[in-house]
Write an enzyme that holds these catalytic residues in place. Sequence first.
Site, mmCIF file in Angstrom:
data_model
loop_
_atom_site.group_PDB
_atom_site.id
_atom_site.type_symbol
_atom_site.label_atom_id
_atom_site.label_comp_id
_atom_site.label_asym_id
_atom_site.label_seq_id
_atom_site.Cartn_x
_atom_site.Cartn_y
_atom_site.Cartn_z
ATOM 1 N N HIS A 164 -7.403 -6.022 2.086
ATOM 2 C CA HIS A 164 -6.350 -5.149 1.583
ATOM 3 C C HIS A 164 -4.979 -5.536 2.143
ATOM 4 C CE1 HIS A 164 -4.266 -1.680 0.155
ATOM 5 N NE2 HIS A 164 -4.172 -1.112 1.340
ATOM 6 N N ASP A 194 -0.946 -4.726 -3.460
ATOM 7 C CA ASP A 194 -2.283 -4.132 -3.413
ATOM 8 C C ASP A 194 -2.274 -2.605 -3.337
ATOM 9 O OD1 ASP A 194 -4.887 -5.202 -3.740
ATOM 10 O OD2 ASP A 194 -5.423 -4.442 -1.765
ATOM 11 N N SER A 216 0.828 -1.202 0.000
ATOM 12 C CA SER A 216 0.000 0.000 0.000
ATOM 13 C C SER A 216 0.867 1.258 0.000
ATOM 14 C CB SER A 216 -0.950 -0.051 1.205
ATOM 15 O OG SER A 216 -2.104 0.687 0.955
#
EC number: 3.1.1.-
Length: 386
Positions: free
Chosen positions: A349, A181, A156
Amino acid sequence: MSALEKSMHLGRLPSRPPLPSSGGSQSGAKMRIGPGRKRDFSPVPWSQYFESMEDVEIENETGKDTFRVYKSGSEGPVLLLLHGGGHSALSWAVFTAAIISRVQCRIVALDLRGHGETKVKNSEDLSAETMAKDVGNVVEAMYGDLPPPIMLIGHSMGGAIAVHTASSNLLPSLLGLCMIDVVEGTAMDALNSMQNFLRGRPKTFKSLENAIEWSVKSGQIRNLESARVSMFGQVKQCEGVTSPEGSKSIVEGIIEEEEEDEEGSESVNKRKKEDDMETKKDHPYTWRIELAKTEKYWDGWFRGLSNLFLSCPIPKLLLLAGVDRLDKDLTIGQMQGKFQMQVLPQCGHAVHEDAPDKVAEAVATFLIRNRFAEPIGGFQCVFPGC
């Protein structure tokens, strides 16, 4: 980035996967509940997953900054792990145990500035440029002018910082790059909803166990094993609540200071501060970093990220929780074979926390395919179709 970027994809995530009835991964064994049994939300120390911990000191014009790193392994390339926003290096704990058992490598998991146990003079400067320079400075402080081969892996926000670090040529021995992700298009589309998501989170927790339980039940981390070690890096004890006596003395000190104020505002301020202290006593844990205050840096983390990633002249890997995350630039780049991509469905996530074995398998296969590392323990590569 942890909870912050979880909000980007919240509406797109698949439903929570069923727990395995037999076999399964590390997380399955921890999450399964038998009749009359309760899940254990107690915290687990970092030492169960990493071999050592080190505080790396960096001298600069304003003084000395200290960056916390957790390490494992003694041979092979260094996998430099960068966590998402609000998380810490401990989010890589279970993944570390999984990857070390598959390939010969060294792990260096870093607490970025403003996060975890890292202490810097200006913890509010979370610009992509500053954090990328931090990564380069930590590597230089640890290894000098002859760093070992390094693969950057970031989740991320950490994935964005990894790309900025690579594109700025701050690591001369960089072998490869992996983003987990994070996609520019999806991130930019979700910027407007981030603050609403953050306002909806609990501001405090009664205990560390309570924070761990919330993280699992809310779906922020779907793997209880990982949550038990990583949530300690996300939350901290509120100041002044280490003991009942300490809380009392702080309240009394506030009252004494307020006596000097005008009488009209004195009682209001006193009541407010007493109420705040009572809240802290009842809920002694809060977030280590106020992500809402980092908003001015969000655009800089993600804008132009896809093209920066594609332009890095090294082997690249993109791991996603869903194929719908791809934006136009990455879709074209993937069709042109500019990077390897693998989709890991039924994850939230925090892919590397939810499915550490699958992420370790994908990273290990990437390392072996590119001849960056040697397999150990009889590990067999599994080449994905995309």
